[in-house]
Motif scaffolding. Structure first.
Motif, PDB file in Angstrom:
ATOM      1  N   GLY A  61       0.562  -0.899  -0.067  1.00  0.00           N
ATOM      2  CA  GLY A  61      -0.108  -0.038  -0.201  1.00  0.00           C
ATOM      3  C   GLY A  61       1.079   1.277   0.120  1.00  0.00           C
ATOM      4  N   TYR A  62       2.194   1.321   0.866  1.00  0.00           N
ATOM      5  CA  TYR A  62       2.683   2.027   0.765  1.00  0.00           C
ATOM      6  C   TYR A  62       3.098   2.585  -0.186  1.00  0.00           C
ATOM      7  N   ILE A  63       3.887   1.647  -1.360  1.00  0.00           N
ATOM      8  CA  ILE A  63       4.777   1.568  -2.078  1.00  0.00           C
ATOM      9  C   ILE A  63       3.667   2.210  -3.049  1.00  0.00           C
ATOM     10  N   SER A  64       2.532   2.032  -3.463  1.00  0.00           N
ATOM     11  CA  SER A  64       1.598   2.631  -3.943  1.00  0.00           C
ATOM     12  C   SER A  64       0.694   4.121  -3.567  1.00  0.00           C
ATOM     13  N   ALA A  65       1.583   3.730  -2.400  1.00  0.00           N
ATOM     14  CA  ALA A  65       0.720   5.885  -2.083  1.00  0.00           C
ATOM     15  C   ALA A  65       2.571   6.510  -2.226  1.00  0.00           C
ATOM     16  N   GLY A  66       3.163   6.358  -2.423  1.00  0.00           N
ATOM     17  CA  GLY A  66       4.542   7.013  -2.876  1.00  0.00           C
ATOM     18  C   GLY A  66       4.388   7.363  -4.870  1.00  0.00           C
ATOM     19  N   LEU A  67       4.221   5.979  -5.307  1.00  0.00           N
ATOM     20  CA  LEU A  67       4.097   6.059  -6.291  1.00  0.00           C
ATOM     21  C   LEU A  67       2.707   7.278  -7.229  1.00  0.00           C
ATOM     22  N   GLY A  68       1.956   6.423  -6.812  1.00  0.00           N
ATOM     23  CA  GLY A  68       1.129   6.758  -7.551  1.00  0.00           C
ATOM     24  C   GLY A  68       0.521   8.658  -8.034  1.00  0.00           C
ATOM     25  N   PRO A  69       0.876   9.054  -6.250  1.00  0.00           N
ATOM     26  CA  PRO A  69       0.617  10.324  -6.701  1.00  0.00           C
ATOM     27  C   PRO A  69       2.360  11.179  -7.721  1.00  0.00           C
ATOM     28  N   LEU A  70       3.285  10.891  -7.302  1.00  0.00           N
ATOM     29  CA  LEU A  70       4.197  11.311  -8.464  1.00  0.00           C
ATOM     30  C   LEU A  70       3.286  10.900 -10.047  1.00  0.00           C
ATOM     31  N   LEU A  71       3.118  10.044 -10.225  1.00  0.00           N
ATOM     32  CA  LEU A  71       2.465   9.214 -11.614  1.00  0.00           C
ATOM     33  C   LEU A  71       1.537  10.546 -11.954  1.00  0.00           C
ATOM     34  N   MET A  72       0.713  10.525 -11.468  1.00  0.00           N
ATOM     35  CA  MET A  72      -0.445  11.942 -11.239  1.00  0.00           C
ATOM     36  C   MET A  72       0.381  13.168 -11.595  1.00  0.00           C
ATOM     37  N   GLY A  73       1.352  13.482 -10.933  1.00  0.00           N
ATOM     38  CA  GLY A  73       1.839  14.717 -10.982  1.00  0.00           C
ATOM     39  C   GLY A  73       2.560  15.052 -13.012  1.00  0.00           C
ATOM     40  N   VAL A  74       2.770  13.542 -13.292  1.00  0.00           N
ATOM     41  CA  VAL A  74       3.551  13.188 -14.489  1.00  0.00           C
ATOM     42  C   VAL A  74       2.348  13.954 -15.574  1.00  0.00           C
ATOM     43  N   LEU A  75       1.127  12.721 -15.129  1.00  0.00           N
ATOM     44  CA  LEU A  75       0.135  12.793 -15.863  1.00  0.00           C
ATOM     45  C   LEU A  75      -0.721  14.459 -16.263  1.00  0.00           C
ATOM     46  N   ILE A  76      -1.129  15.612 -15.260  1.00  0.00           N
ATOM     47  CA  ILE A  76      -1.258  16.516 -15.403  1.00  0.00           C
ATOM     48  C   ILE A  76      -0.477  17.378 -16.018  1.00  0.00           C
ATOM     49  N   ASP A  77       1.275  17.287 -15.412  1.00  0.00           N
ATOM     50  CA  ASP A  77       2.059  18.033 -16.568  1.00  0.00           C
ATOM     51  C   ASP A  77       2.555  17.370 -17.946  1.00  0.00           C
ATOM     52  N   LEU A  78       1.746  16.482 -18.174  1.00  0.00           N
ATOM     53  CA  LEU A  78       2.069  16.040 -20.004  1.00  0.00           C
ATOM     54  C   LEU A  78       0.681  15.746 -20.726  1.00  0.00           C
TER      55      LEU A  78
END
Length: 401
Positions: free
Chosen positions: A353-370
């Motif tokens: 769960g914490y791996i998901s919590a750590g990587l998920g918001p970063l992925l969301m940020g990348v998608l927002i930028d792209l």
């Protein structure tokens, strides 16, 4: 193994009897620190950036590194509890958290990152060990106790986020505001030490439980935690920026997040109690997930920034994410035979769960930028809700006693 009476395991060498209420009070004191150190950083993030001259990515990495270190602690917590005793290791884990807060008191990037890693490690270890202690001493009221300590975590986080900026002004800098959370953590350890001593040394001949990667229920529980963790950390990271992109001020967006946080508190306490009382875990888990799914779709499709609707979406999101975490811990307490097995299962599920919590918001940020917008990022959260829904269906209700 717990006897159901609230006493410690008879297999402990030199174990003494500890009253359940004493264990509960100690757990609540420890739990109050398990989100406070993390919650105290985001309100100071822009100040930290300006003072240290870092980019937004580096400032965000500080928090992400702490969350990913929580995964490391979760994976290691079960083994450390078996080696040194869950109660003693639990106290040591919160002491590590306190040390990390002290290290963050040095106003430098290296110390900020190093301290955040220690904070994350302590939180990850403590989360797993705390679940095992509940199973060992308070199994008959696992749902109520789990809800209680999650509420304690939420209260600690709310206080930390509210006081972060005023403390920085009063104490003379952001680093002192971060360091101050070592004080309640150290006090909680002092309260807990007599409980750990009363339990006695761990039984070296007891069966050890490695992380149950091949166990079907443990894997499904890990999927559940991945979904609920991503929903929590995704919204805590991106809900205010989303409405700021719709023209809201930072202050108003921060208030929306506060409403989101407050809505979690009754949900975290009540949902596990209802699930335990009626033995309908799937129903209550599904109902609260439905709240967060409706809120997520509402934010995405009907943001309506000029009305009162966003506040309704925030409440629904808060109910869903507030109940999701303790319901996951509760069903693991029900489905595992003893404290050691619970710690191992919780360690696997929380670590994933914490791996998901750590990587998920970063992925969301990348998608927002792209994509120059939020829909693709919010779709990630809808996918997390779908994963959690699948896990709820597979886990089902608590078996009849």
């Amino acid at each position: 193994m717990t006897t159901g009476s609230g006493t410690t395991s008879s297999s402990r060498a030199g174990a003494g009897t500890v009253r359940p209420v004493v264990v509960l009070l100690g757990l609540l004191a420890l739990a109050a620190n398990l989100r406070a150190a993390l919650a105290g950083y985001p309100p100071l993030l822009e100040t930290v950036r300006e003072d240290l001259g870092t980019s937004a990515g580096v400032a965000g990495f500080v928090q992400a590194s702490a969350v990913l270190m929580m995964a490391v602690g979760s994976f290691a917590g079960s083994a450390l509890g078996a080696r040194f005793g869950r109660e003693r290791a639990l106290g040591a884990s919160v002491a590590i958290l306190a040390l990390g807060s002290v290290v963050r008191g040095v106003p430098a990037l290296a110390s900020l990152i190093a301290g955040s890693l220690l904070v994350g490690l302590g939180i990850g270890l403590a989360g797993v060990l705390l679940a095992g202690v509940v199973k060992e001493h308070l199994a008959e009221r696992a749902g109520a106790v789990t809800g209680g300590y999650v509420v304690s975590m939420a209260i600690g986080a709310t206080i930390a986020s509210a006081l972060a900026v005023p403390l920085a002004a009063a104490l003379g800098g952001w680093s002192f505001s971060l360091a101050v959370w070592a004080v309640p953590a150290a006090l909680a350890v002092v309260i807990w030490v007599p409980v750990a001593r009363r339990v006695g040394a761990p039984d070296r001949t007891a069966v050890r439980h490695p992380l149950p990667w091949r166990h079907g229920f443990a894997r499904i529980a890990a999927c559940y935690q991945a979904g609920t963790s991503l929903l929590f950390y995704g919204w805590i990271t991106w809900l205010p920026p989303y409405y700021e992109s719709h023209g809201w001020s930072a202050e108003r967006a921060g208030l929306l997040l506060a409403v989101w946080s407050v809505a979690q508190i009754p949900a975290a306490l009540i949902a596990p109690i209802l699930a335990e009382r009626h033995r309908r875990w799937r129903f209550w888990a599904g109902l609260t997930l439905g709240c967060v799914a409706v809120g997520t779709l509402g934010v995405m499709l009907l943001p309506m920034p000029g009305t009162g609707v966003p506040w309704m979406w925030a409440v629904l999101l808060g109910i869903g994410v507030g109940a999701g975490f303790p319901l996951g811990l509760t069903v693991m307490a029900w489905r595992t035979p003893d404290g050691a097995a619970n710690a191992a299962t919780s360690g696997l599920a929380l670590g994933v769960g914490y791996i998901s919590a750590g990587l998920g918001p970063l992925l969301m940020g990348v998608l927002i930028d792209l994509t120059k917008g939020f829909p693709a990022a919010i779709a990630v959260l809808l996918a997390a809700a779908a994963l959690q829904a699948w896990a709820i269906w597979r886990i089902g209700d608590r078996p009849a006693a």
